[in-house]
Motif scaffolding. Structure first.
Motif, short mmCIF file in Angstrom:
data_model
loop_
_atom_site.label_atom_id
_atom_site.label_comp_id
_atom_site.label_asym_id
_atom_site.label_seq_id
_atom_site.Cartn_x
_atom_site.Cartn_y
_atom_site.Cartn_z
N ASP A 95 0.76 -1.21 -0.12
CA ASP A 95 0.04 -0.04 0.00
C ASP A 95 0.93 1.24 -0.06
OD1 ASP A 95 1.03 -0.44 2.62
OD2 ASP A 95 -0.94 -0.12 3.53
N SER A 96 1.61 1.28 1.15
CA SER A 96 2.55 2.47 1.06
C SER A 96 3.69 2.11 1.75
CB SER A 96 1.95 3.62 2.01
OG SER A 96 2.69 4.37 2.75
N THR A 97 4.88 2.14 1.40
CA THR A 97 6.24 1.92 2.19
C THR A 97 6.24 2.57 3.62
OG1 THR A 97 7.49 3.62 0.99
CG2 THR A 97 7.57 1.28 0.09
N ASN A 98 5.83 4.01 3.67
CA ASN A 98 5.68 4.43 4.97
C ASN A 98 5.09 4.09 5.92
OD1 ASN A 98 7.69 6.61 4.24
ND2 ASN A 98 6.49 8.26 5.75
N SER A 99 3.67 3.70 5.51
CA SER A 99 2.71 3.28 6.59
C SER A 99 3.27 1.68 6.79
CB SER A 99 1.39 2.80 5.71
OG SER A 99 0.88 3.97 5.02
N GLY A 125 1.74 11.24 0.04
CA GLY A 125 2.31 12.48 0.04
C GLY A 125 2.10 13.29 1.14
N ARG A 126 2.66 14.51 1.25
CA ARG A 126 2.80 15.37 2.23
C ARG A 126 1.32 16.05 2.27
NH1 ARG A 126 5.71 19.63 1.62
NH2 ARG A 126 5.06 20.44 3.80
N ARG A 127 0.74 16.64 3.15
CA ARG A 127 -0.40 17.34 3.36
C ARG A 127 -1.83 16.58 2.75
NH1 ARG A 127 -0.71 21.85 0.71
NH2 ARG A 127 1.06 21.59 -0.61
N ALA A 140 10.28 4.37 -4.99
CA ALA A 140 9.84 4.65 -3.67
C ALA A 140 10.21 3.88 -2.73
CB ALA A 140 8.26 4.34 -3.94
N PHE A 141 10.77 4.26 -1.76
CA PHE A 141 11.23 3.66 -0.32
C PHE A 141 11.12 4.54 0.86
CE2 PHE A 141 15.39 5.44 0.00
CZ PHE A 141 15.78 6.10 -1.08
N SER A 142 11.34 3.62 1.76
CA SER A 142 11.06 4.16 3.20
C SER A 142 12.42 3.76 3.96
CB SER A 142 9.86 4.12 3.79
OG SER A 142 8.71 4.72 3.13
N ASN A 187 10.93 20.46 1.69
CA ASN A 187 11.88 19.52 1.14
C ASN A 187 11.24 18.86 -0.15
OD1 ASN A 187 9.73 18.06 1.85
ND2 ASN A 187 10.53 17.25 3.76
N ASP A 188 10.61 19.62 -1.04
CA ASP A 188 10.52 18.97 -2.47
C ASP A 188 11.58 19.52 -3.35
OD1 ASP A 188 7.61 18.59 -1.77
OD2 ASP A 188 6.95 20.55 -2.97
N VAL A 189 12.18 18.30 -4.15
CA VAL A 189 13.33 18.52 -5.00
C VAL A 189 12.70 18.80 -6.17
CG1 VAL A 189 15.14 17.57 -5.77
CG2 VAL A 189 14.47 17.00 -3.49
N ARG A 194 9.93 22.23 -11.65
CA ARG A 194 9.10 21.17 -11.54
C ARG A 194 9.58 20.13 -10.74
NH1 ARG A 194 8.84 19.05 -17.47
NH2 ARG A 194 10.72 20.02 -17.91
N LYS A 195 8.53 19.37 -10.16
CA LYS A 195 8.84 18.58 -9.00
C LYS A 195 9.51 17.38 -9.65
CE LYS A 195 7.14 16.50 -4.77
NZ LYS A 195 6.15 16.94 -3.64
N LEU A 196 10.71 17.01 -9.03
CA LEU A 196 11.32 15.85 -9.39
C LEU A 196 11.20 14.76 -8.22
CD1 LEU A 196 13.57 14.15 -11.17
CD2 LEU A 196 15.40 15.50 -9.79
N ILE A 217 10.75 8.39 0.68
CA ILE A 217 11.33 9.09 -0.33
C ILE A 217 10.78 8.75 -1.79
CG2 ILE A 217 13.46 9.60 -1.84
CD1 ILE A 217 14.80 9.57 1.02
N GLY A 218 10.27 9.45 -2.68
CA GLY A 218 9.79 9.06 -3.73
C GLY A 218 10.44 10.15 -5.02
N VAL A 219 10.96 9.42 -6.06
CA VAL A 219 11.55 10.07 -7.01
C VAL A 219 10.66 9.82 -8.34
CG1 VAL A 219 13.82 10.26 -8.14
CG2 VAL A 219 13.61 9.82 -5.78
C1 BTN Z 1 5.54 14.71 -1.21
O1 BTN Z 1 6.09 15.40 -1.71
O2 BTN Z 1 4.14 14.95 -1.04
C2 BTN Z 1 5.92 13.39 -0.47
C3 BTN Z 1 6.05 12.26 -1.29
C4 BTN Z 1 6.82 11.02 -0.51
C5 BTN Z 1 6.40 9.79 -1.29
C6 BTN Z 1 7.17 8.52 -0.73
S1 BTN Z 1 7.13 7.23 -1.73
C7 BTN Z 1 7.63 6.25 -0.55
C8 BTN Z 1 7.12 6.68 0.52
N1 BTN Z 1 5.90 5.89 0.89
C9 BTN Z 1 4.71 6.53 0.78
O3 BTN Z 1 3.40 6.36 0.81
N2 BTN Z 1 5.22 7.82 0.49
C10 BTN Z 1 6.83 8.01 0.42
#
Ligand code: BTN
Length: 334
Positions: A95-99, A125-127, A140-142, A187-189, A194-196, A217-219
């Motif tokens: 579902d999400s590496t963060n969760s 993502g944030r917010r 995508a990784f945490s 911390n948006d790169v 444009r967002k990377l 981190i998501g790239v």
């Molecule tokens: C943002 O810019 O809003 C933050 C994005 C963060 C995305 C990463 S992808 C790996 C990790 N797992 C998630 O569900 N979110 C972060």
């Protein structure tokens, strides 16, 4: 694009199709012991994800774009070579590496655990936003980081991590004059505004410690047009920047930069991050508008950060006000 769990059969099939050659439906069905119609359905699922599939009667299927997968052994070897000790797990989908890593952290997962997934069907993502990418489209990784100190001493951490990520991506992406790698607070790169890449930091712990942070981190690596249409901001990916670096290499560089930045944060707090910040911030010295979810907005001149990573704005009356990253969004004014 509504994100749902993909068939587990899709991942081995996509890996097979990643060599750029044609594979007949019959050969694929035989190889994976599936029916031809299951193979056909899987190909359709890939097509819905925006992955471009070339189907030629009599020859079979081929992925038009080369797909990028993580070679876990390659990553481990690269990290070992630079003395970086991480405990890495990789999955096809989650579902999400963060969760998932947050739950593992609560259950006692060790410091420097890393959870990688080829596909997140509920990436965050944030917010409160979602974070989406098809397999091969985004990295995508945490990472789990444990601290002796309490959560209240971790303010500024997300800026430190954003700087580490920007440094890493600037190393991986060749310098393209029009697309310099920058940061949008906190911390948006960005590349060429444009967002990377993005960072989602979720921390928990006692006020006086210990505590932990899950650093997500998501790239953007290669986002199909279909995904870009769903994203409500301008995006750029590594492919567009000419950075055809393999995933293991990008991850190794990011994890190494992260480790260096965390060591510096432990030693000197925000000192070096604050020194570096002005040259990385895309909007330093510019007029911006900060908006809160309650609709209030504040315009002012970006004037650096304070010790806690809060943004300092010079207001029209000359006063300096600080803003926490929490729920505020930043837009540059023309
Ligand atoms: C943002 O810019 O809003 C933050 C994005 C963060 C995305 C990463 S992808 C790996 C990790 N797992 C998630 O569900 N979110 C972060």
């Amino acid at each position: 694009m509504s994100a749902t769990q993909l068939s587990p059969l899709l991942f081995p099939l996509l890996r097979q199709l990643s060599d750029g050659k044609f594979h007949s439906g019959q050969a694929l069905a035989q190889h994976y012991q599936l029916s031809r119609s299951t193979v056909f359905n899987l190909i359709q699922q890939a097509d819905k994800l925006g992955l471009r599939i070339h189907a030629v009667h009599g020859r079979g299927y081929r992925l038009v774009d080369e797909m990028s997968w993580l070679d876990l052994q390659d990553l481990r070897t690269r990290l070992l070579a630079v003395g970086q000790d991480y405990l890495i797990h990789a999955q096809d989908q989650i579902d999400s590496t963060n969760s998932a890593l947050f739950a593992q952290a609560l259950a006692g997962a060790p410091h420097r655990s890393v959870l990688y997934a080829d596909y997140q069907y509920a990436g965050r993502g944030r917010r409160g936003r979602s974070w989406q990418a098809p397999p091969g489209g985004g990295l995508a990784f945490s990472v789990l980081w444990r601290f002796e100190q309490g959560v209240n001493q971790l303010s500024g951490l997300s800026v430190v991590i954003g700087l580490a990520l920007a440094r890493a991506l600037a190393q991986c992406c060749p310098a393209i004059e029009k697309l310099p790698v920058k940061i949008k607070w906190p911390n948006d790169v960005l590349a060429g505004y444009r967002k990377l890449a993005g960072v989602l930091v979720e921390a928990q712990g006692e006020m006086d410690g210990p505590s932990f942070a899950v650093i997500g981190i998501g790239v953007n690596q290669r986002l199909p047009a279909r995904f870009r249409e769903e994203i409500d901001q301008a995006v750029v990916d590594m492919d567009e920047m000419g950075a055809r670096v393999n995933r293991a290499e990008v991850m190794a560089v990011i994890l190494t930069e992260l480790s260096t930045a965390m060591a510096e944060f432990a030693r000197t707090g925000m000192r070096s991050a604050l020194q570096e910040w002005p040259r990385w911030h895309a909007h330093e010295g510019r007029q911006v508008m900060l908006r809160s979810p309650d609709g209030t907005s504040h315009g002012g001149l970006v004037s650096g950060l304070d010790q806690a990573g809060n943004l300092l704005l010079k207001m029209p009356d000359g006063s300096i006000r600080q803003f926490g990253a929490g729920e505020v969004s930043l837009r540059p004014l023309p």
